[in-house]
Design an enzyme around this catalytic site. Sequence first.
Site, short mmCIF file in Angstrom:
data_model
loop_
_atom_site.label_atom_id
_atom_site.label_comp_id
_atom_site.label_asym_id
_atom_site.label_seq_id
_atom_site.Cartn_x
_atom_site.Cartn_y
_atom_site.Cartn_z
CG ASP A 13 -0.35 0.12 2.53
OD1 ASP A 13 0.90 0.29 2.63
OD2 ASP A 13 -1.09 0.08 3.53
CB CYS A 70 0.83 -2.45 4.82
SG CYS A 70 0.69 -3.52 6.27
CB THR A 72 2.16 -2.68 11.16
OG1 THR A 72 0.92 -3.22 10.67
CG2 THR A 72 1.95 -1.31 11.79
CG HIS A 103 9.81 -25.09 12.23
ND1 HIS A 103 10.04 -24.82 13.56
CD2 HIS A 103 10.94 -25.71 11.78
CE1 HIS A 103 11.24 -25.27 13.90
NE2 HIS A 103 11.81 -25.80 12.83
CG HIS A 138 7.97 -28.87 10.93
ND1 HIS A 138 7.77 -28.29 12.16
CD2 HIS A 138 9.27 -29.23 10.87
CE1 HIS A 138 8.92 -28.29 12.83
NE2 HIS A 138 9.85 -28.86 12.07
#
Length: 150
Positions: A13, A70, A72, A103, A138
């Site tokens: 963004d 973005c 965060t 994992h 996993h």
Amino acid sequence: MSPAPLTIAIGGDHAGLPLKAILQEALAAAGHAVVDFGTNATASVDYPDFAHQVCAAVEAGRAAFGVLVCGTGIGMQIAANRHAGIRATVLHGTTEARLTRAHNDANVACFGARTTGPEVALDALAAFLATAFEGGRHQRRLDKINPPVS
């Protein structure tokens, strides 16, 4: 970055634009084919629009991995993980990058331009792309996240 050239879908963004450009340039310099889903302008946009486009490319096999940026990384991660075939994670360093690939077989790396500096993001992305999924126990856990369709 990673040893073999890959096709990487990238999007971000307006808040992520500066870091997205840095990551995109590094991917291209490492020989990867980069599919840019935008934004490429500073005008305010809605991050889910870009997350959905990048994730659709990864789900369809048009890209091996996705990169989303973005402010965060959190909003991108939430939007990306709405896709059944996507395992997106916010990265803040190389340890997370290696472990989430090894994992969790993560296929979309999310970054916060306001929370992670370019050098750290570049190192984390390189580790993410260079790390293989370990499988084994996993895989059993991943199967519990997205059980096979009967």
